[in-house]
Design an enzyme around this catalytic site. Structure first.
Site, mmCIF file in Angstrom:
data_model
loop_
_atom_site.group_PDB
_atom_site.id
_atom_site.type_symbol
_atom_site.label_atom_id
_atom_site.label_comp_id
_atom_site.label_asym_id
_atom_site.label_seq_id
_atom_site.Cartn_x
_atom_site.Cartn_y
_atom_site.Cartn_z
ATOM 1 N N GLN A 1 0.812 -1.235 0.000
ATOM 2 C CA GLN A 1 0.000 0.000 0.000
ATOM 3 C C GLN A 1 0.838 1.274 0.000
ATOM 4 O O GLN A 1 0.284 2.374 0.008
ATOM 5 C CB GLN A 1 -0.932 0.000 1.237
ATOM 6 C CG GLN A 1 -2.001 -1.071 1.202
ATOM 7 C CD GLN A 1 -3.033 -0.858 0.090
ATOM 8 O OE1 GLN A 1 -3.143 0.238 -0.490
ATOM 9 N NE2 GLN A 1 -3.781 -1.903 -0.240
ATOM 10 N N HIS B 1 -1.008 -3.204 -9.230
ATOM 11 C CA HIS B 1 -2.354 -2.639 -9.421
ATOM 12 C C HIS B 1 -2.756 -1.657 -8.325
ATOM 13 O O HIS B 1 -3.815 -1.030 -8.403
ATOM 14 C CB HIS B 1 -3.409 -3.742 -9.618
ATOM 15 C CG HIS B 1 -3.788 -4.532 -8.407
ATOM 16 N ND1 HIS B 1 -4.933 -4.279 -7.707
ATOM 17 C CD2 HIS B 1 -3.200 -5.578 -7.798
ATOM 18 C CE1 HIS B 1 -5.036 -5.159 -6.699
ATOM 19 N NE2 HIS B 1 -4.000 -5.949 -6.744
ATOM 20 N N CYS C 1 -16.589 -11.449 3.149
ATOM 21 C CA CYS C 1 -17.782 -12.283 3.044
ATOM 22 C C CYS C 1 -17.346 -13.736 2.965
ATOM 23 O O CYS C 1 -16.705 -14.114 2.001
ATOM 24 C CB CYS C 1 -18.517 -11.923 1.769
ATOM 25 S SG CYS C 1 -20.202 -11.474 2.028
HETATM 26 N N1 PLP Z 1 -0.812 -7.024 0.679
HETATM 27 C C1 PLP Z 1 -1.601 -5.962 0.906
HETATM 28 C C2 PLP Z 1 -1.298 -5.081 2.066
HETATM 29 C C3 PLP Z 1 -2.681 -5.696 0.063
HETATM 30 O O1 PLP Z 1 -3.453 -4.638 0.303
HETATM 31 C C4 PLP Z 1 -2.934 -6.574 -1.026
HETATM 32 C C5 PLP Z 1 -4.096 -6.344 -1.905
HETATM 33 O O2 PLP Z 1 -5.135 -5.905 -1.486
HETATM 34 C C6 PLP Z 1 -2.077 -7.662 -1.217
HETATM 35 C C7 PLP Z 1 -1.035 -7.862 -0.347
HETATM 36 C C8 PLP Z 1 -2.302 -8.638 -2.343
HETATM 37 O O3 PLP Z 1 -1.904 -8.077 -3.570
HETATM 38 P P1 PLP Z 1 -2.418 -8.763 -4.925
HETATM 39 O O4 PLP Z 1 -3.833 -8.365 -5.096
HETATM 40 O O5 PLP Z 1 -1.534 -8.188 -5.985
HETATM 41 O O6 PLP Z 1 -2.230 -10.222 -4.780
#
Ligand code: PLP
Length: 410
Positions: free
Chosen positions: A181, A203, A327
């Site tokens: 993040q 992403h 969920c």
């Molecule tokens: N780690 C954190 C803190 C995330 O917020 C997310 C996605 O929401 C992930 C890991 C997982 O990333 P990815 O969606 O690319 O697998």
């Protein structure tokens, strides 16, 4: 597909692909489809583009390009870090992490427990902060890895990663941080930070889904998670997702360029939104420390209402946000992050995360602020979750702390 205007306040879930990023990647989907491992120029020129993207991703972290391993997502990077630490330290079967990690760490750790590893999930306090003294004490001679996220995806709370890395290294233990993040929102310098392993996901920074990276500090022993071909200098097998990697590189450049905007304009928008909600709507409170916190994230408890009901009504006016809850097979589990902060299940079920980004405008915040008080008021009138007249529903007499050695499904 709906034509309604979208008011997107869910940038911690995923982000819009920047037009510049789309432009950079399209030629690799359309024209330059050669395999980077091929000997002929049509293939090998794509290998050069992968290396350019690697250099750009490395620059975002102040890393050496050789320290960057492209993966398929943040989840894979987190899994690979845990896997490698255990595989390269066969005598060590203990992992130290926190109760508020993303499920990509928590659930992999739960799997490792079933395989005979021991995992300690450190608790957090009501602000979502860690006790570093407890972290220090919890490192054992058989600890293979300490994995602590840099910033929490639900609350935005930032952990003191530099100090944690120093504690780990004073005890000769590897340190991994899930920094998914963070890019664009905080300065990232792996040299100053001194993490051994670090996860990113493209992403979250305006590149497409399905590409991530794992930073592996020079000289860190590494055992690949995916085994097969020799791609990524033997550290991650599988034909490179060239278009997505090129996109990641361009997005990394833009994240550096947009840093100022995230930290001034986006922060000011978030603060205006948050204080208008907290002062304008009764029985609301912010979850997590005010600072240090990501500049874009605000997690708010709306007592006496169910988050899912709020989200459905927000959806009707085009607003995208999310609840901390996951969920699971039809039953609404309160968020493991909010539960770990001692928030009661009743309150946790009424929490909404708003996460802003560089494409949000003041008008969009005004739209949200115009409608939200009516939505909450309406739901409180009809909600079976209770009302201020029935305080038991929203105000816990006792706060429940999870057993930190038993992870909840996220
Ligand atoms: N780690 C954190 C803190 C995330 O917020 C997310 C996605 O929401 C992930 C890991 C997982 O990333 P990815 O969606 O690319 O697998």
């Amino acid at each position: 597909m709906s034509q309604q205007k979208v008011y997107y306040f869910d940038n911690n879930a995923t982000t819009r692909v920047a037009p510049e990023v789309l432009d950079a990647m399209l030629p690799f989907l359309r024209d330059h489809y050669g395999n980077p491992s091929s000997i002929y120029k049509f293939g090998s020129q794509t290998a050069r583009q992968v290396e350019e993207a690697r250099a750009k991703a490395a620059a975002l972290l102040n890393a050496d390009p050789k320290e960057i391993v492209f993966t398929s997502c943040g989840t894979e990077s987190n899994n690979a870090a845990l896997h490698s630490a255990l595989a390269t330290h066969p005598g060590r079967r203990h992992i130290l992490t926190t109760a508020v990690e993303h499920s990509a760490v928590i659930n992999h750790c739960a799997f490792l427990q079933k395989q005979g590893c021991e995992v300690t999930f450190l608790p957090v306090d009501a602000d979502g902060s860690l006790d570093l003294h407890l972290l220090d004490k919890s490192i054992r001679p058989d600890t293979a890895l300490v994995s602590v996220m840099w910033a929490n995806n639900e609350t935005g709370v930032v952990f003191p990663i530099e100090e944690i890395a120093a504690i780990c290294h004073s005890k000769n233990v590897l340190f991994h941080t899930d920094a998914t993040q963070v890019p664009g929102k905080m300065k990232m310098d792996v040299k100053a930070l001194d993490a051994d392993l670090l996860t990113l996901s493209a992403h979250k920074l305006h590149a497409p889904k399905g590409v991530g990276l794992l930073y592996v500090k020079r000289k860190t022993k590494f055992q690949p998670y995916l085994m097969g071909g020799h791609q990524e200098r033997g550290r991650r097998a599988g034909t490179e997702n060239v278009a997505a990697i090129v996109a990641f590189g361009r997005a990394a450049e833009l994240a550096l360029a947009n840093f100022q905007d995230e930290n001034t304009r986006v922060r000011a928008l978030r603060d205006r939104m948050e204080s208008a909600i907290l002062t304008g709507i009764p029985n609301t409170l912010r979850n997590g420390a005010q600072e240090p916190r990501l500049p874009n994230t605000s997690n708010i408890a709306f007592d006496f209402v169910e988050a899912e009901a709020i989200l459905l009504l927000l959806d009707q006016i085009g607003v995208c946000a999310s609840s901390g809850s996951a969920c699971t097979t039809g039953s609404l589990e309160p968020s493991h992050v909010l539960t770990a902060m001692g928030i009661s299940p009743a309150r946790a079920r009424g929490c909404i995360r708003f996460s802003l980004g560089i494409y949000n405008t003041g008008e969009e915040v005004d739209h949200l602020l115009k409608h939200l008080p009516q939505i909450i008021g309406k739901l409180r009138e009809i909600s079976p979750a209770g009302s201020p007249a029935h305080p038991a529903a929203g105000h816990p007499a006792v706060s429940t702390r999870p057993k930190h050695d038993q992870p909840k499904a996220a």
